[in-house]
Enzyme design. Structure first.
Site, PDB file in Angstrom:
ATOM      1  N   ARG A   1       0.947  -1.056  -0.004  1.00 52.91           N
ATOM      2  CA  ARG A   1       0.195   0.025  -0.041  1.00 52.91           C
ATOM      3  C   ARG A   1       0.992   1.269   0.042  1.00 52.91           C
ATOM      4  NH1 ARG A   1      -2.215   3.008   4.850  1.00 52.91           N
ATOM      5  NH2 ARG A   1      -3.840   4.425   3.927  1.00 52.91           N
TER       6      ARG A   1
ATOM      7  N   HIS B   1      -3.075  10.988   1.019  1.00 58.60           N
ATOM      8  CA  HIS B   1      -2.459  10.670   2.523  1.00 58.60           C
ATOM      9  C   HIS B   1      -1.720  12.120   2.767  1.00 58.60           C
ATOM     10  CE1 HIS B   1      -0.887   7.286   5.065  1.00 58.60           C
ATOM     11  NE2 HIS B   1      -0.303   8.396   5.753  1.00 58.60           N
TER      12      HIS B   1
ATOM     13  N   GLU C   1      -7.341   8.527   6.947  1.00 60.14           N
ATOM     14  CA  GLU C   1      -7.712   8.813   8.238  1.00 60.14           C
ATOM     15  C   GLU C   1      -8.403  10.456   8.087  1.00 60.14           C
ATOM     16  OE1 GLU C   1      -4.402   8.958  10.883  1.00 60.14           O
ATOM     17  OE2 GLU C   1      -4.242   6.564  10.792  1.00 60.14           O
TER      18      GLU C   1
ATOM     19  N   ASN D   1      -7.221   2.067  10.251  1.00 56.64           N
ATOM     20  CA  ASN D   1      -5.879   1.928  10.733  1.00 56.64           C
ATOM     21  C   ASN D   1      -6.105   1.934  12.211  1.00 56.64           C
ATOM     22  OD1 ASN D   1      -4.803   2.455   8.108  1.00 56.64           O
ATOM     23  ND2 ASN D   1      -4.215   4.746   8.569  1.00 56.64           N
TER      24      ASN D   1
ATOM     25  N   TYR E   1      -3.815   1.512  15.886  1.00 62.83           N
ATOM     26  CA  TYR E   1      -2.480   1.689  16.578  1.00 62.83           C
ATOM     27  C   TYR E   1      -2.785   1.295  18.198  1.00 62.83           C
ATOM     28  CZ  TYR E   1      -0.160   3.141  12.361  1.00 62.83           C
ATOM     29  OH  TYR E   1       0.536   3.397  11.273  1.00 62.83           O
TER      30      TYR E   1
ATOM     31  N   GLU F   1      -3.536  -0.111   8.306  1.00 64.57           N
ATOM     32  CA  GLU F   1      -2.145   0.282   9.041  1.00 64.57           C
ATOM     33  C   GLU F   1      -2.228  -0.236  10.652  1.00 64.57           C
ATOM     34  OE1 GLU F   1      -0.936   4.225   9.192  1.00 64.57           O
ATOM     35  OE2 GLU F   1      -1.483   4.669   7.158  1.00 64.57           O
TER      36      GLU F   1
HETATM   37  C1  BGC Z   1      -0.576   7.689   9.367  1.00 63.72           C
HETATM   38  C2  BGC Z   1       0.922   7.451   9.229  1.00 63.72           C
HETATM   39  C3  BGC Z   1       1.921   7.817  10.456  1.00 63.72           C
HETATM   40  C4  BGC Z   1       1.455   6.771  11.387  1.00 63.72           C
HETATM   41  C5  BGC Z   1       2.259   6.643  12.559  1.00 63.72           C
HETATM   42  C6  BGC Z   1      -0.693   7.048  10.531  1.00 63.72           C
HETATM   43  O1  BGC Z   1      -1.853   7.528  11.475  1.00 63.72           O
HETATM   44  O2  BGC Z   1      -1.351   7.286   8.261  1.00 63.72           O
HETATM   45  O3  BGC Z   1       1.242   8.416   8.117  1.00 63.72           O
HETATM   46  O4  BGC Z   1       3.261   7.480   9.869  1.00 63.72           O
HETATM   47  O5  BGC Z   1       0.227   7.144  11.676  1.00 63.72           O
HETATM   48  O6  BGC Z   1       2.213   7.915  13.412  1.00 63.72           O
END
Ligand code: BGC
Length: 511
Positions: free
Chosen positions: A133, A176, A221, A361, A363, A432
């Site tokens: 991607r 992006h 995002e 995404n 995290y 992501e």
């Molecule tokens: C973004 C990336 C970023 C990553 C880590 C994501 O929200 O899409 O561009 O590098 O977070 O912060």
């Protein structure tokens, strides 16, 4: 005919037509053929990460589940003014305000993917992943909003062809965050003219690359981009307009996305048969204590993920809580209309269902409390005061180098379940998921993070029947990390930034 034989026949026919229409050389066709066959025999051949989950756990990911890795144009390409490209808002901001970047760096050269893209794809190939991607830099393609820059088209054709020649599916994000400066000069996202320019850009991309790219992501995002770029005013173009500019930004992004989607379905789908989606992002919110009722909890998730997901996948339009509460507050603030733009029935219809998959995404997650105190209407508004959400972390969670990033794999499982229940189990493409550290080559924490998150995905799929179709690692390289410059390392490959050839070395996670 078995599915495998059918698959091989389709591949051969596609290759013959690419060769016949002259867009691929004989050698490219042969390379592609060899690599696709080897990947279809063993799709996860060399990744320790994936081997770990399938060998050591009883949870297996479905056979057709895809795993890939991600980057974005501004973070890796460099060549900020090469071959006709004009500045994006990030180029402009960083050149005029280097002090906003924690190490004073910029992405003028970055890992120089513009010149070294073959290294990138060979890195993806070396870890045996199925897709890559990446995003397209809008101002390489349309440097001033009108004429197409053939150099930009040629560049992305080379990147896409290199992916295909290595049996790697290109998954392309159109936007992006590197907004053209010329478009910001017209007002950027808060101006509805953004919509027409975005759709025109999407048209150019579909037309030029649609026969080779079958999975498109319109926007990365919207929540973070709008809140941080047009709310806080920290990311480019650094417009500070919390509670107003960010809602306008989101509104226009949703409409632009939906119009691009409809354009694809009407003009290109029959010809190319691809899919178009959008990438949202959300932590899972976990009530911190019993002061957060179930109603508060659901309301908070509606503010966060529902802001964008409800118009697309839910009941249509913004979540009712947002409409009612922001309207009420706007009245108290003495405004003639709501800070949250209104959606007409026609616009609701345009947006609802305008995505073939939900890109997510993920995290981290957070514990939440809700601030219910009466707000002084003279105070500056914001999404945060509208939602009242106060986030914190559980002290037992492992923390990454990034201040907000904690490893909470259960949160991913809960989020996938929430999506399943709230939006009738749409196909979810995790676009992501990644971990930052100091850049050490022995990246055991990254290995743990990825394995525990893949396990959470497998559990969500196997135990809860969540419709997750793919998982994407972030990121291929230690790359330019927006306002944190090069201080946060998310890469599976180390990059030697002091060398002109930017050698890449695999870390332990992908060795
Ligand atoms: C973004 C990336 C970023 C990553 C880590 C994501 O929200 O899409 O561009 O590098 O977070 O912060």
């Amino acid at each position: 005919m078995s599915r495998t034989i059918k698959f091989i026949v389709v591949i051969i026919l596609t290759l013959i037509s690419l060769y016949t229409i002259g867009s691929w050389s004989e050698q490219t066709v042969i390379n592609y053929f060899v690599s696709i066959i080897s990947k279809s025999i063993n799709p996860t051949n060399s990744t320790i990460l994936i081997a770990d989950i399938s060998n050591k756990s009883s949870q297996k990911l479905p056979e057709n589940f895809k795993i890939g890795i991600s980057t974005s144009a501004y973070q890796i390409e460099g060549a900020w003014d090469a071959d006709g490209k004009t500045p994006s808002t990030w180029d402009t901001l960083i050149h005029s305000h280097p002090e906003l970047i924690s190490d004073g760096s910029n992405a003028d050269v970055a890992s120089d993917s513009y010149h070294l893209f073959k290294d990138d794809i060979s890195a993806v190939n070396s870890i045996g992943l199925q897709f890559y991607r990446f995003s397209i830099s809008w101002t390489r393609i349309l440097p001033n909003g009108s004429a197409i820059n053939q150099n930009g088209i040629d560049y992305y054709n080379k990147v896409i062809d290199e992916c295909l020649a290595n049996g790697i599916e290109p998954v392309v994000t159109m936007f992006h965050w590197d907004l053209p400066q010329w478009l910001q000069d017209l007002g950027g996202l808060p101006n509805e003219i953004f919509i027409d320019y975005f759709v025109a850009y999407a048209d150019v991309l579909f037309k030029n690359f649609g026969h080779k790219v079958k999975r498109w992501i319109t926007v990365n995002e919207p929540y973070n981009y709008c809140i941080i770029s047009y709310g806080f005013g920290i990311w480019a173009p650094a417009i500070k307009s919390p509670g107003v500019g960010d809602y306008l930004c989101g509104h226009h992004l949703l409409i632009a996305h939906a119009k691009a989607y409809r354009l694809y379905r009407e003009k290109y789908f029959k010809m190319f048969g691809g899919e178009v989606g959008i990438t949202l992002e959300s932590p899972y919110y976990i009530p911190k204590d019993s002061s957060v009722s179930d109603k508060d909890h659901q309301r908070a998730l509606q503010y966060r993920l529902g802001w964008f997901a409800n118009p697309l996948f839910g009941t249509g339009g913004y979540p009712h809580v947002m409409i009612d509460e922001i309207n009420e507050r706007s009245k108290v603030e003495g405004r003639p209309f709501s800070r949250l733009p209104q959606m007409s029935e026609e616009v609701k219809k345009l947006i609802l269902g305008s995505a073939d998959f939900l890109g997510m995404n993920y995290y981290t997650s957070s514990l939440i409390l809700i601030n219910k105190a009466e707000r002084d209407p003279r105070e500056e508004p914001s999404w945060f005061s509208d939602s009242g959400v106060k986030e914190s972390a559980d002290p037992t969670w492992k923390q990454a180098k990034t201040f907000w990033l904690y490893s909470v794999p259960d949160g991913l499982k809960s989020l996938l379940n929430w999506i399943k229940n709230e939006y009738n189990n749409p196909p979810v493409f995790i676009t992501e998921n990644g971990w930052s550290d100091e850049g050490q080559m022995i990246d055991d924490d990254r290995i743990d993070y990825v394995n525990s998150h893949l396990l959470a995905v497998a559990e969500a799929v196997n135990e809860d029947q969540c419709n997750v179709i793919a998982y994407t690692l972030w990121s291929l390289f230690d790359s330019f990390e927006w306002n944190s410059g090069y201080t946060l390392k998310y890469g599976f490959f180390h990059v030697n930034y002091s060398s002109p050839t930017k050698e890449k070395t695999p870390k332990k996670s992908v060795e």
